[in-house]
Design a protein around this motif. Sequence first.
Motif, PDB file in Angstrom:
ATOM      1  N   THR A 130      -5.526   2.250  -3.160  1.00  6.36           N
ATOM      2  CA  THR A 130      -5.155   0.984  -2.517  1.00  6.36           C
ATOM      3  C   THR A 130      -6.086   0.661  -1.357  1.00  6.36           C
ATOM      4  N   ILE A 140       0.836  -1.203   0.000  1.00  5.24           N
ATOM      5  CA  ILE A 140       0.000   0.000   0.000  1.00  5.24           C
ATOM      6  C   ILE A 140       0.871   1.253   0.000  1.00  5.24           C
ATOM      7  N   SER A 196       0.630   3.237  -3.603  1.00  3.09           N
ATOM      8  CA  SER A 196      -0.109   4.508  -3.568  1.00  3.09           C
ATOM      9  C   SER A 196       0.787   5.695  -3.927  1.00  3.09           C
TER      10      SER A 196
END
Lengths: 269, 685
Positions: free
Chosen positions: B597, B586, B590
């Motif tokens: 995410t 993540i 991102s």
Amino acid sequence: MSRRAALLVAAAALVAAGAVLWPAPAALRVPAGLLLALVLPGIALTGALFGVRVLSTVERLVLPPALSAAVLVIGGLGLYAAGVHLGRVSWTALTAGTTVAAGAAVLATRRLRRQHADPQSVTETAMFGTVLVAERERLTVRTVFWRLVPLALALLLVTGAAALAIRATTAGRQPFTALSLAPAADSVATQPNRRAVVLSVRCEENGDVGYALRVAGDDGYQQTFAVTLPPGGTWTRTLQVPVTGTVTADLFMGTTAVPYRTVHLAGSR
Amino acid sequence: MADRPRPPSQESFAWWRPAREVETTMLPRITDPPPEPAPAAAAPVVVPRQRDAETELLPRAAAAPPPEPRAPNVTRQASRWDRTVTMPVLGLAPELLALSAIGVVLVAVAYFGGRLGAAYAGPLYWAGHVLVYTPIVFRLLSRKLTGFTESFLLVMGLAVNQYLLKWLYSPDQLRFPDELQHWLSTSIVLETGRLFQPNTALPVAAHFPGLEEIGAGVASLTGLPVTASGLLVAGILHLVFVGALFMLVRSAGGTPPLAGATCALYATALHYLFFDSMYLYQTAALPFLVLAIWATRRWRRREPGYLPYAVVGLVSIAVVTVSHHITAFAMVGALGLLALADLVLPARPRRWSTVSLAGTAAVVVTAWLVFVATEVLDYLAEPVTSLLSGLTHIFSAGGSAQSLAPANPLWELVVEAVGLLCLFVLLVRAGATAIRTRERDAWQWALIAGSALFFGTSTLRFIGADGPELAGRAATFTYIPMSMLAAATIVEWRRSLRPRLWPGPLGRLTTDASWARPAPLGAAMATLLMVGARAGGWPPYWEQLPGRYLVAGFERSVDAQSVAAAQWSRTGLAEDTRVAADTNGINLLSTYGRHDTVGASLYEGPVWGLRDQQLLASAAVDYLWVDLRMSQQLPAEGGYYPGDPDTGKHTAPLPRAGLTKFDGVPGVSRVYDSGDIEIYDMRGA
């Protein structure tokens, strides 16, 4: 700030702006850019704001970078609000313009201002009870040299530490190879019942590596490639593969028969 | 060298007397430095025909015998070296900074060893930290400190060396999640040339563009990449913050040793070393918070020429407001506290500067939140709700939900607790002295109130799962008055210990002992606080040293393979899609990948089933990031992904079958494979 200092700062800003806007080597542009971004506007603004006030040494050291950063923040908002694209030209105009304008303000208002204290008295001092001690000492050049040797040693040591740290970033690093297979975003199939895919290999191994690639799909589709890549090298190819069924790409390293990496792409059912 | 400065008054905190007493503008004019005895080195040489007044002033030189005849070139060489010049009094600063730099080298070697898994790395790390810090703080508290130049040089040298400790940890790239989020924001400003652009990695940052403007400005002007610009900007802003703190103490009447001691003690704040010097929006706002307070101290409405301080105050308020929400709240709180103290304990003549700036700050911050950064309250609601629920739980069930992150080793917790206890003793002593002497100075009471707030926020760490993080964040602000108060108390310690209080050996071993002086006692306490802060602050103990990959290990999870996968995803995956991933995935997807995410709970079951299918649909997942190393390690942070229901309860790594089951799901494609990391296209599942 004296008249000469104001002129000097404004001229330095214009020279730095020239180095930033015209193609200049990085060795010139980086210091010029840093001066424009974090030093010169603050010096000029400090002079314009505090021209008649007496500032201590620490204030003269802290205010310029702080006010320079404030110029970027508040000036950047102003440029954005005015619809100006924030790029190299606008940042240069903002910082150099602020410096020149503040320098001009120093020159224009200098005669109107009343001095509050004699600049000669602005020696940073320490209070020892009621006794005032000037913090300067008279030394021979030889003594000064030896006084500064430890500082040079400190600089040498931290430079060595930095070199070691940069070198250490590769220590214990795990080598790897990445294989990817994805639908091509901007290409169309050039043959009937085919779709365009992008096959890519990225080598982050410790040395040059010879790879064998096999791509297989429905209807007996198969293609093979032999690729040799150096560390950091990338190989990419757009392929036309069958629309239906799953397409599988196997990557072999060296002479091993077991795939080192495998990717697959489902087709329409 | 002269003795250490003596305060004009025998009261405690006498050094906090109003700035008028020590401001340089109020001092008698100095025309020439007082004559001092000539250094011995200058004695033997008198250069013929050299009309150097400074040389002629040297008494020994005047009395020296005529020189031996020398060859002209030799004479010229000797005269150059023995010519006298004036320079600031450096004291022991050069030597101590060299010693401190050796500490930097030790930490660099420790980091190198950490990457190789060497056993010496841990002890070397702590030895390096102590060597960087302790000699300098000892000197700053010493009676032999020479004054401003030495104090300021030591403080700034310490700040540089400690920033280097942060930079050496990861000199090649930003690794902390928040740093990467601001790296993305800055990249977006550079690409679009516009502010307030959405940032999916940290949506709230879009309306606080201060740091991004500075970073983008530096990157545009220098041509450096965002990472290099960010590291430069963070370092310079950090140094400005330390300089501003020094400046604030001086403006409040503190002597150079006190200003130096305050800065050195503030360096023991929990997040000082890493979080407060990272490329984060708080780093941009902090120096201006201190500048705003400095401006209120310097603003004298009844003196001519107050306007520049008002301008700096207003500019500082504006920069803080558009840079960071929490610092903006802290600024309103700090200025409000000072204004309240000024109103309750009015000075003669009454000062309105603090009240004016506090009111302005409150209006500006409120306006920004109401008209621009409207989502801030929602953003901050989650931790506040967590805090309130923790409090509710305490009162209803007699206990609080504990942090789910692994606890520090016991010795580190003990050091932290002892350090806090020392600070508490100093606060109690300061408070008692202020009450006993019926203190009327508003600044001193504001300091005591701010320090009490530090302990109030420190208790947050025991409340709720987010408590430790909130306590650390709050300490960044509340530790400013605490460090001022602690420094003032330590510096005053010797006088207040009442020498010869106890007769005989008891007195010689306690109040009259050499260890009870500010330098050894204060340095020992400050070192304890520093060790406690490094142990309890950031990075957590399991990643104090860089090293091999750790699952859910923040900086230690950002390795070349993960970064390469995230970078590939930006072009390899379709746009406007959602990717499910673990914590590290993540963080990287991102930012480097610029994807929306979500935490994935798709890894648990060994076989793909209906539950997985439903989860996939309900979370609208298009792609799935799988790191096979989750089957080899427990998560360092406690959970494998945000929202992991088993956070803090994992006793074994995830089963490998749960991570490889996606290969057999019809319609699912494995589009990326780098050995440990695989990315699946789940849209056909």
